[in-house]
Scaffold this active site. Structure first.
Site, PDB file in Angstrom:
ATOM      1  N   GLY A  81       0.675  -1.123  -0.025  1.00  0.00           N
ATOM      2  CA  GLY A  81       0.040  -0.045  -0.073  1.00  0.00           C
ATOM      3  C   GLY A  81       0.947   1.559   0.027  1.00  0.00           C
ATOM      4  O   GLY A  81       1.976   1.379  -0.418  1.00  0.00           O
ATOM      5  N   SER A  82       0.348   2.183   0.500  1.00  0.00           N
ATOM      6  CA  SER A  82       0.878   3.641   0.320  1.00  0.00           C
ATOM      7  C   SER A  82       2.328   3.745   1.461  1.00  0.00           C
ATOM      8  O   SER A  82       2.091   2.854   2.443  1.00  0.00           O
ATOM      9  CB  SER A  82      -0.077   4.639   0.868  1.00  0.00           C
ATOM     10  OG  SER A  82      -0.318   4.774   2.211  1.00  0.00           O
TER      11      SER A  82
ATOM     12  N   CYS B 128       2.452  -0.492  -9.099  1.00  0.00           N
ATOM     13  CA  CYS B 128       3.485   0.037  -8.166  1.00  0.00           C
ATOM     14  C   CYS B 128       4.932   0.335  -9.026  1.00  0.00           C
ATOM     15  O   CYS B 128       5.591   0.918  -8.847  1.00  0.00           O
ATOM     16  CB  CYS B 128       3.776  -0.660  -7.116  1.00  0.00           C
ATOM     17  SG  CYS B 128       3.822  -2.491  -7.267  1.00  0.00           S
TER      18      CYS B 128
ATOM     19  N   GLU C 138       5.639  -3.610   0.859  1.00  0.00           N
ATOM     20  CA  GLU C 138       5.820  -3.430  -0.614  1.00  0.00           C
ATOM     21  C   GLU C 138       4.975  -2.122  -0.889  1.00  0.00           C
ATOM     22  O   GLU C 138       3.719  -1.898  -0.904  1.00  0.00           O
ATOM     23  CB  GLU C 138       5.148  -4.291  -1.438  1.00  0.00           C
ATOM     24  CG  GLU C 138       5.993  -5.662  -1.436  1.00  0.00           C
ATOM     25  CD  GLU C 138       7.301  -5.827  -1.878  1.00  0.00           C
ATOM     26  OE1 GLU C 138       7.694  -4.595  -2.582  1.00  0.00           O
ATOM     27  OE2 GLU C 138       8.181  -6.736  -1.976  1.00  0.00           O
TER      28      GLU C 138
ATOM     29  N   GLY D 213       2.306   2.545   5.202  1.00  0.00           N
ATOM     30  CA  GLY D 213       3.271   1.473   5.381  1.00  0.00           C
ATOM     31  C   GLY D 213       4.471   1.834   6.858  1.00  0.00           C
ATOM     32  O   GLY D 213       4.683   0.979   7.575  1.00  0.00           O
TER      33      GLY D 213
END
Length: 504
Positions: A239-240, A295, A261, A244
């Site tokens: 995610g963001s 991403c 990630e 994170g």
């Protein structure tokens, strides 16, 4: 739409979708509505987990771990092999459901399911290769070695843009390692998660198993429960960057493990000797595939000044021919963004780039005439790398910048906080090796003469800096899901101490 759900036997989409010890659990929580991003219309409602259901699911995963960890790893691999076969059987309807709910084109939806199949295949082979090392002891008649044991129940928190593939990267490897897996999907894509859980339930039931794969649908509250839950030994989060950071801090506070990630702001460097046909194809897919919502999407194009005009002309022509429309139409190459909020973020970024001196070469507008959340893939020529360029906007915006020397190009590429994927298009061995050297790309992925997008499952996937440092999928990523144990065996009748210490 109905036929897709019928093919996948989604009989529980309007019931509680927390897969617990007694099957699907009903809850009193307010339902989550799944929307079709191409039309803005509701597809179905799903009841999320409340705290009681969440606790029941995690407790079931915890209890199941006790028996699952004792099953030989190759036997665990056989379960994953059968899951992969079931995914092969349902590849088309599941891939179409991904397209329907997330908005990526049908080819990419099918490709995402193929990625699940591929990771299952990799995990089956891995189940016979969970290797430890043997070391020579300094003490006579001693043997040293290391072995790897299952870690325990883990949680996987996934994002909307790859609603099923990223779960499989974690779940297939964790399962063959002997872990049980609790999944929290994005609240934007709950139906694909329910579909996958149905398939998992079928495979588990055929072997008298349950609790190996479980599901908790809901909003960010469930993610917070997971990060604070000491029963979950690892939290894998996609995610963001901002979220994170919170996940990492919370999990570290309880001395748990996190696998992160996070964001990417990926660049392609184009040298003066590059094959421009390859460049054009690599850039277009990398920048507009999944409507810029990967991403690994190409967001920055750093081009040698002598060829920047010719390349941008090629790219503008290519962008003008890219079909935008219904993601389930096989002719479509660009579907919608996932939400209207994403559209507004893109338009804001375009406006800011222009204010910073950028020139829109193509695109830059919303397309409500096509559907609810459609935009035009956009190329913006920038005089330099400004703050908006350093940010990751999850949309099909490509910023183009010129450079004079390769050192300058690498500095521009590395001059962002994210460090996921990077690429160079070049025919010079010296330039390629400079890009791949310790003084070159600082990203977790560095490609040559291919784009930034489209990683294969055989290599470990992940990045550095604000991308989080995690690695998923291939290579030795399996070690994240296990605990290492060093063993020393004395088979003599003496007890010599290490470092030659005498203690008489």
């Amino acid at each position: 739409m109905k036929s897709l759900l019928e093919k996948l036997n989604l009989t529980a989409v309007n019931a509680g979708v927390c897969a617990g010890p007694d099957g699907w659990l009903r809850t009193d929580a307010a339902p989550i509505t799944s929307y079709n991003p191409a039309t803005g219309e509701a597809i179905a409602q799903v009841l999320p987990a409340d705290r009681a259901a969440y606790d029941a699911v995690v407790a079931h995963a915890q209890a199941s771990f006790v028996t699952w960890r004792n099953m030989p790893a190759p036997k665990r691999g056989e379960i994953i092999r059968q899951l992969g076969n079931l995914l092969r059987e349902y590849k088309e309807p599941l891939g179409e459901l991904v397209s329907l709910e997330m908005g990526k084109i049908r080819a990419e939806g099918l490709g995402e399911v193929q990625e699940m199949i591929d990771i299952c295949d990799l995990a089956v082979g891995l189940s016979r290769q969970l290797y430890g090392l043997t070391m020579h002891s300094e003490r006579p008649s001693h043997r040293m070695y290391e072995q790897w044991h299952p870690l325990g129940p883990i949680s996987v928190i996934t994002a909307f843009n790859f609603p099923v593939a990223v779960w499989s990267w974690n779940a297939a490897l964790a399962a063959v390692c002997g872990d049980t897996v609790v999944w929290k999907p994005s609240e934007m894509t709950p139906l694909t998660a329910v579909a996958v859980q149905h398939l998992c339930n079928r495979v588990m039931a055929e072997h008298g198993l349950s609790g190996i794969f479980t599901l908790t649908v809901g909003d960010g509250a469930i993610g917070q429960w997971m990060t604070n839950d000491e029963r979950l030994l690892l939290v894998s989060f996609t995610g963001s960057i901002n979220t994170g950071r919170k996940v990492a801090q919370t999990v570290a506070g309880r001395l748990g493990r996190s696998l992160l990630e996070l964001g990417g702001n990926n660049a392609i460097i184009v040298t003066e000797n590059a094959d421009m046909n390859l460049v054009t194809r690599g850039v277009v897919f990398g920048a507009v595939g999944t409507a810029g919502q990967r991403c690994t999407t190409t967001r920055r194009l750093i081009v040698q000044r002598s060829v920047v005009n010719g390349l941008t002309e090629r790219l503008v022509k290519a962008y003008q021919t890219v079909p935008i429309g219904n993601p389930l139409d096989p002719k479509t190459l660009v579907g919608p963004l996932v939400s209207q909020a994403s559209v507004q973020r893109m338009l804001h970024a375009v406006s800011q780039a222009v204010a910073d001196g950028g020139t829109v070469l193509v695109g830059g507008k919303a397309r409500p005439d096509i559907g609810a959340n459609y935009v035009e893939p956009t190329i913006i020529l920038m005089p330099k790398q400004t703050e908006i360029v350093r940010e990751e906007t999850f949309a099909p915006i490509l910023y183009v910048m010129a450079y004079d020397t390769l050192d300058e190009a690498i500095a521009i590429q590395n001059g962002v906080t994210q460090g996921l994927s990077s690429a160079i298009f070049a025919d010079s061995l010296r330039q390629i090796e400079q890009f791949l050297s310790v003084n070159g790309s600082d990203c977790g992925i560095a490609n040559v003469n291919i784009g930034t997008s489209g990683a294969e499952i055989g290599g470990a996937f992940g990045g550095e800096k604000d991308t989080g440092g995690g690695r998923e999928s291939g290579s030795d990523a399996w070690r994240a899901y296990m605990r290492r144990q060093t063993n020393t065996i004395n088979w003599s009748k003496d007890l010599p101490l290490a470092q030659g210490i005498e203690f008489n």
